[in-house]
Motif scaffolding. Structure first.
Motif, mmCIF file in Angstrom:
data_model
loop_
_atom_site.group_PDB
_atom_site.id
_atom_site.type_symbol
_atom_site.label_atom_id
_atom_site.label_comp_id
_atom_site.label_asym_id
_atom_site.label_seq_id
_atom_site.Cartn_x
_atom_site.Cartn_y
_atom_site.Cartn_z
ATOM 1 N N LEU A 184 -2.853 -9.285 -4.905
ATOM 2 C CA LEU A 184 -1.979 -8.791 -3.891
ATOM 3 C C LEU A 184 -2.729 -7.800 -3.247
ATOM 4 O O LEU A 184 -2.761 -7.556 -2.065
ATOM 5 N N GLY A 185 -3.435 -6.848 -4.236
ATOM 6 C CA GLY A 185 -3.948 -5.782 -3.558
ATOM 7 C C GLY A 185 -5.288 -6.107 -2.791
ATOM 8 O O GLY A 185 -5.617 -5.678 -1.636
ATOM 9 N N GLY A 186 -5.785 -7.288 -3.285
ATOM 10 C CA GLY A 186 -6.946 -8.035 -2.696
ATOM 11 C C GLY A 186 -6.689 -8.392 -1.250
ATOM 12 O O GLY A 186 -7.501 -8.489 -0.364
ATOM 13 N N GLY A 187 -5.421 -9.021 -1.022
ATOM 14 C CA GLY A 187 -4.938 -9.190 0.342
ATOM 15 C C GLY A 187 -4.514 -8.238 1.056
ATOM 16 O O GLY A 187 -4.788 -8.253 2.513
ATOM 17 N N ILE A 188 -4.094 -7.244 0.465
ATOM 18 C CA ILE A 188 -3.464 -5.991 1.388
ATOM 19 C C ILE A 188 -4.529 -5.403 1.992
ATOM 20 O O ILE A 188 -4.620 -4.788 3.106
ATOM 21 N N GLY A 189 -5.689 -5.068 1.490
ATOM 22 C CA GLY A 189 -6.679 -4.291 1.858
ATOM 23 C C GLY A 189 -7.466 -4.873 3.285
ATOM 24 O O GLY A 189 -7.318 -4.058 4.069
ATOM 25 N N PRO A 190 -7.837 -6.041 3.209
ATOM 26 C CA PRO A 190 -8.305 -6.543 4.577
ATOM 27 C C PRO A 190 -7.443 -6.573 5.600
ATOM 28 O O PRO A 190 -7.501 -6.432 6.733
ATOM 29 N N ALA A 191 -5.821 -6.985 5.234
ATOM 30 C CA ALA A 191 -5.080 -7.176 6.292
ATOM 31 C C ALA A 191 -4.604 -5.691 6.985
ATOM 32 O O ALA A 191 -4.445 -5.640 8.011
ATOM 33 N N ALA A 192 -4.619 -4.536 5.849
ATOM 34 C CA ALA A 192 -4.507 -3.289 6.383
ATOM 35 C C ALA A 192 -5.633 -2.860 7.263
ATOM 36 O O ALA A 192 -5.321 -2.086 8.498
ATOM 37 N N VAL A 193 -6.846 -3.214 6.958
ATOM 38 C CA VAL A 193 -7.902 -2.726 8.023
ATOM 39 C C VAL A 193 -7.818 -3.471 9.081
ATOM 40 O O VAL A 193 -8.239 -3.069 10.237
ATOM 41 N N ALA A 194 -7.480 -4.570 8.984
ATOM 42 C CA ALA A 194 -7.326 -5.409 10.249
ATOM 43 C C ALA A 194 -6.373 -4.947 11.170
ATOM 44 O O ALA A 194 -6.436 -4.967 12.302
ATOM 45 N N GLY A 195 -5.216 -4.753 10.646
ATOM 46 C CA GLY A 195 -3.951 -4.125 11.333
ATOM 47 C C GLY A 195 -4.523 -2.670 11.958
ATOM 48 O O GLY A 195 -4.186 -2.477 13.426
ATOM 49 N N LEU A 196 -4.999 -1.991 11.251
ATOM 50 C CA LEU A 196 -5.578 -0.557 11.909
ATOM 51 C C LEU A 196 -6.595 -0.602 12.763
ATOM 52 O O LEU A 196 -6.673 0.128 13.780
#
Length: 270
Positions: free
Chosen positions: A213-225
């Motif tokens: 789950l953390g591995g999915g959150i990291g790229p998603a957060a960077v993409a959103g930011l």
């Protein structure tokens, strides 16, 4: 995933609740940058909220003894901290990988093939990283080795975020690789020392789920930011995740290391 007390039977409801919650969170983090329509965003948010309530109900109220997330496992001291630490490291690692290629392309003016070649040394670090993690696991027993993975990941993410040029990006990614290798092995290996022997496999499954789950959150957060801030700033914000994991490793360690004495089976009382 199977029920802890009844191997072979799939906990369908528990698996569905966790999957919906994870998918909703990852989708919402990048909804703005992906241009997700407002009605769809609302539906995703509602589904995530319902899944969160369902998870709380199963863990706290119904307290399903043989479900995917039994309360006795979640409530074990140090368990959630171990899962969050692993998840934050995975978030930092995959967040760096998500941006590293494009940042190298911008720094060198080359294409994705050239950027990929430049990242080969960082990828090659996974070989000695495995050996190093094995050595550290043997030397630092139990919780002692937990904080090293998020510390390396924080440094790696900040190096990529702060310094320009392909060399710092490769170096920072290599440090994140070492942190990732540690997060793969150490937190999950702690399961036998954090929970009862009968719950070991359930705990390891949940810890692995939190890592992914953390591995999915990291790229998603960077993409959103990245849709509202420059990539270096997005990565600097991302570094807060493994930093929080490092703080947890210092403040939420179990009261005692439950590693069995030599000759004692794991999970057996001393």
């Amino acid at each position: 995933m199977v029920r802890a007390g009844n191997p072979g039977r799939l906990d369908v409801v528990g698996t569905a609740v966790l999957s919906v919650l994870a998918g909703s969170l990852i989708t919402l983090l990048q909804a703005h940058s992906a241009g997700l329509p407002a009605p769809v965003t609302f539906v995703v948010a509602a589904a995530g909220a319902l899944a969160a309530v369902g998870l709380w109900w199963r863990v706290r109220v119904r307290s399903t003894p043989d479900g995917l997330s039994p309360r006795r496992v979640i409530a074990s001291r140090g368990f959630l901290a171990a899962g969050l630490i692993g998840g934050t490291v995975f978030a930092g690692y995959y967040g760096v990988l998500f941006r590293a290629l494009s940042m190298i392309e911008q720094a060198t003016g080359g294409g994705p093939v050239e950027a990929g070649v430049l990242l080969v040394p960082a990828a090659a670090c996974s070989v000695p990283a495995g050996r190093l993690v094995g050595t550290l696991t043997d030397r630092f027993t139990g919780w002692q080795g937990v904080g090293r993975a998020p510390a390396l990941t924080v440094i790696g993410v900040l190096v990529v975020a702060v310094f320009t040029g392909p060399v710092p990006i490769v170096l920072g990614t290599a440090l994140a690789v070492y942190g990732f290798a540690g997060a793969q092995a150490v937190p999950v290996s702690l399961a036998p020392e954090l929970v009862a022997a009968d719950d070991r496999h359930t705990a390891q499954g949940l810890l692995s789920f939190m890592n992914v789950l953390g591995g999915g959150i990291g790229p998603a957060a960077v993409a959103g930011l990245s849709g509202i801030a420059p990539a270096p700033m997005a990565l600097a914000v991302l570094a807060a995740l493994p930093l929080s994991g490092f703080v947890l490793s210092l403040t939420r360690r179990p009261t005692a290391d439950r590693r069995p004495e030599p000759g004692t089976p794991r999970g057996s009382p001393r």
